[in-house]
Design a protein around this motif. Structure first.
Motif, PDB file in Angstrom:
ATOM      1  N   UNK A   1      -7.958   7.412  -6.825  1.00 20.74           N
ATOM      2  CA  UNK A   1      -7.869   8.869  -6.686  1.00 20.74           C
ATOM      3  C   UNK A   1      -9.119   9.392  -6.012  1.00 20.74           C
TER       4      UNK A   1
ATOM      5  N   UNK B   1       1.379   2.528 -18.946  1.00 28.55           N
ATOM      6  CA  UNK B   1       0.591   1.493 -19.619  1.00 28.55           C
ATOM      7  C   UNK B   1       0.325   1.881 -21.066  1.00 28.55           C
TER       8      UNK B   1
ATOM      9  N   UNK C   1      -8.480   2.473 -10.775  1.00 27.64           N
ATOM     10  CA  UNK C   1      -7.935   1.907 -12.007  1.00 27.64           C
ATOM     11  C   UNK C   1      -7.180   0.634 -11.647  1.00 27.64           C
TER      12      UNK C   1
ATOM     13  N   UNK D   1      -4.036  10.475  -3.926  1.00 23.91           N
ATOM     14  CA  UNK D   1      -3.971   9.208  -4.665  1.00 23.91           C
ATOM     15  C   UNK D   1      -3.347   8.126  -3.788  1.00 23.91           C
TER      16      UNK D   1
ATOM     17  N   UNK E   1       5.748   6.472 -12.324  1.00 22.82           N
ATOM     18  CA  UNK E   1       5.664   5.109 -11.801  1.00 22.82           C
ATOM     19  C   UNK E   1       5.226   4.155 -12.907  1.00 22.82           C
ATOM     20  N   UNK E   2       3.999   3.694 -12.802  1.00 25.35           N
ATOM     21  CA  UNK E   2       3.474   2.749 -13.794  1.00 25.35           C
ATOM     22  C   UNK E   2       3.186   3.471 -15.108  1.00 25.35           C
TER      23      UNK E   2
ATOM     24  N   UNK F   1      -4.828  -2.578 -12.891  1.00 25.45           N
ATOM     25  CA  UNK F   1      -3.981  -3.029 -13.981  1.00 25.45           C
ATOM     26  C   UNK F   1      -2.692  -3.634 -13.483  1.00 25.45           C
TER      27      UNK F   1
ATOM     28  N   UNK G   1      -2.459  -4.243  -9.556  1.00 28.97           N
ATOM     29  CA  UNK G   1      -2.557  -3.198  -8.554  1.00 28.97           C
ATOM     30  C   UNK G   1      -3.801  -2.353  -8.812  1.00 28.97           C
TER      31      UNK G   1
ATOM     32  N   UNK H   1       5.890  -0.997 -10.153  1.00 28.47           N
ATOM     33  CA  UNK H   1       5.413   0.221  -9.483  1.00 28.47           C
ATOM     34  C   UNK H   1       6.547   1.218  -9.271  1.00 28.47           C
TER      35      UNK H   1
ATOM     36  N   UNK I   1      -2.444   3.534  -3.789  1.00 30.48           N
ATOM     37  CA  UNK I   1      -2.478   2.283  -4.540  1.00 30.48           C
ATOM     38  C   UNK I   1      -2.275   1.122  -3.589  1.00 30.48           C
TER      39      UNK I   1
ATOM     40  N   UNK J   1       0.845  -1.186   0.000  1.00 29.45           N
ATOM     41  CA  UNK J   1       0.000   0.000   0.000  1.00 29.45           C
ATOM     42  C   UNK J   1       0.882   1.238   0.000  1.00 29.45           C
ATOM     43  N   UNK J   2       0.449   2.266  -0.702  1.00 28.63           N
ATOM     44  CA  UNK J   2       1.199   3.517  -0.724  1.00 28.63           C
ATOM     45  C   UNK J   2       0.230   4.656  -0.984  1.00 28.63           C
ATOM     46  N   UNK J   3       0.620   5.831  -0.539  1.00 30.53           N
ATOM     47  CA  UNK J   3      -0.270   6.977  -0.669  1.00 30.53           C
ATOM     48  C   UNK J   3       0.545   8.218  -0.975  1.00 30.53           C
TER      49      UNK J   3
ATOM     50  N   UNK K   1      -5.084   1.477  -8.455  1.00 30.62           N
ATOM     51  CA  UNK K   1      -4.697   2.880  -8.255  1.00 30.62           C
ATOM     52  C   UNK K   1      -5.981   3.653  -7.993  1.00 30.62           C
TER      53      UNK K   1
ATOM     54  N   UNK L   1     -11.271  12.191  -7.833  1.00 31.85           N
ATOM     55  CA  UNK L   1     -11.842  11.818  -9.122  1.00 31.85           C
ATOM     56  C   UNK L   1     -12.788  10.623  -8.992  1.00 31.85           C
TER      57      UNK L   1
ATOM     58  N   UNK M   1       3.969   6.368  -6.409  1.00 32.55           N
ATOM     59  CA  UNK M   1       3.305   6.628  -5.129  1.00 32.55           C
ATOM     60  C   UNK M   1       4.095   5.892  -4.051  1.00 32.55           C
ATOM     61  N   UNK M   2       4.666   6.639  -3.115  1.00 35.20           N
ATOM     62  CA  UNK M   2       5.564   5.971  -2.180  1.00 35.20           C
ATOM     63  C   UNK M   2       5.335   6.276  -0.714  1.00 35.20           C
ATOM     64  N   UNK M   3       4.390   7.149  -0.396  1.00 33.15           N
ATOM     65  CA  UNK M   3       4.207   7.542   1.004  1.00 33.15           C
ATOM     66  C   UNK M   3       3.482   6.489   1.824  1.00 33.15           C
TER      67      UNK M   3
ATOM     68  N   UNK N   1      -3.515  11.573 -11.289  1.00 31.05           N
ATOM     69  CA  UNK N   1      -3.165  12.255 -10.028  1.00 31.05           C
ATOM     70  C   UNK N   1      -2.465  13.591 -10.310  1.00 31.05           C
TER      71      UNK N   1
END
Lengths: 265, 74
Positions: A256, B47, A263, A191, B44-45, A265, A252, A208, A193, A185-187, A254, A259, B71-73, B9
């Motif tokens: 938001x 596609x 997503x 946003x 990051x990703x 994928x 994963x 990622x 994921x 998990x990351x934030x 993703x 919004x 996204x890494x936090x 984002x």
């Protein structure tokens, strides 16, 4: 009288209270979680887990009580993850974080309070978990994930709640070697994921983080973003530990918040 | 050639959510990010037509490219 007979005798409307379970644990010299499991084995719900039912069957609740989960990182994500898993009834939690709480953590980190600033995050979380669910066996490790190989080797699942990319990739590698599912998990800002890696299946972490050496400023992390991602991570833990269909390994989600967009994928 | 580019984002800030771009043949995903002023350290990703791709992937007519931030936090 056997403990099961005692549970049957003391149960009310198919449930047993924390007070009565604790009393039986003391009388029979058993861990509280063991009394809870024996109650569940005869379909008597510990009252504290009653609202997990019927989403969870007694057998599934026992599975959770017999599970060991490593929570790597006890900050914005990890604090909430640890709390949710304790409330869900995860039997053993190993909480890993080398850091101490700082004032700038107060905006989002569940166990960071004015009083806990300066204290080790993992230790504070372990103490608070004990207050939430004394049946959970909690171990605090005030160290980096790189030094927790033994804990990862005996885990049912590892949860990546870290805040830096090199450690996330190290944790993924350690989980793969140990053959343990990883829930990432990351934030960042609005946003977030989550992703899942199952042992021997498709990986995702290097996708990622294609550039682990990238310069990264600490992102904004409002508490609601961290809470949302932590909740999604816990849902995947619950699915994996109870044998439900989880997010496919290597994929994963993703998300938001501004919004209303997911997503996959 | 025309390629649809989707940004996610904070990569949208000051740019766009989704736009069709006219590109030269031989353009790679990395070139699109760079042309849009996106720091590659932030990417990051990526596609292509809903499947993961590398930054070096060349794009073609009617492709759909999605670029997500790292996204890494925690």
């Amino acid at each position: 009288m056997s403990v099961v007979s005692a549970i049957q005798r003391i149960a009310t409307e198919g449930t047993i209270s924390l007070k009565h379970a604790g009393k039986l644990a003391a009388e029979y010299g058993l861990p509280l979680a063991e009394v809870e499991k024996r109650a569940l084995s005869i379909e008597i719900w510990p009252l504290r887990y009653l609202r997990n039912s019927p989403l969870l069957s007694p057998t599934e609740q026992i599975k959770l009580l017999e599970s060991t989960v490593v929570v790597a990182g006890c900050g914005g994500l990890g604090g909430i993850v640890a709390m949710l898993l304790a409330r869900l009834g995860t039997g053993r939690l190993i909480l890993v974080d080398p850091d101490r709480f700082e004032e700038s953590n107060l905006n989002r980190q569940l166990f960071c309070t004015v009083k806990t600033i300066g204290m080790f995050k993992a230790e504070v979380a372990a103490r608070k978990i004990g207050e939430i669910n004394p049946a959970v066996s909690v171990t605090a490790i005030n160290d980096t994930v790189e030094n927790t190989r033994n804990a990862i080797n005996r885990a049912s699942t590892v949860i990546d709640c870290l805040d830096n990319i090199p450690s996330r990739l190290t944790l993924a590698d350690m989980s793969r070697r140990a053959g343990v599912p990883l829930i990432h998990g990351a934030v960042s800002g609005l946003a977030g994921e989550i992703a899942v890696e199952m042992p021997g299946a498709k990986t995702v972490m290097e996708r990622l983080y294609p550039n682990p050496a990238a310069r990264q400023r600490p992102p904004a992390v409002p508490g609601f973003s961290a809470g949302a991602v932590a909740a999604l991570q816990c849902a995947e833990v619950w699915k994996i530990l109870t044998g439900r269909k989880a997010l496919p390994s290597g994929s994963r989600i993703f998300w938001e918040i501004d919004d209303f967009c997911f997503d996959q994928g | 050639m025309t390629v649809k580019v989707k940004l996610f984002a904070h990569l949208r800030d000051g740019r766009f959510r989704e736009r069709e771009l006219k590109l030269e043949p031989g353009t790679a995903v990395r070139d699109i990010a760079t042309a849009l002023g996106i720091d590659l350290d932030e990417v990051g990703v990526t596609m292509l037509n809903s499947r993961h791709c590398n930054l070096t992937q060349e794009v073609h007519e009617d492709d759909v490219v999605a670029i997500f931030p790292m996204v890494g936090g925690g």
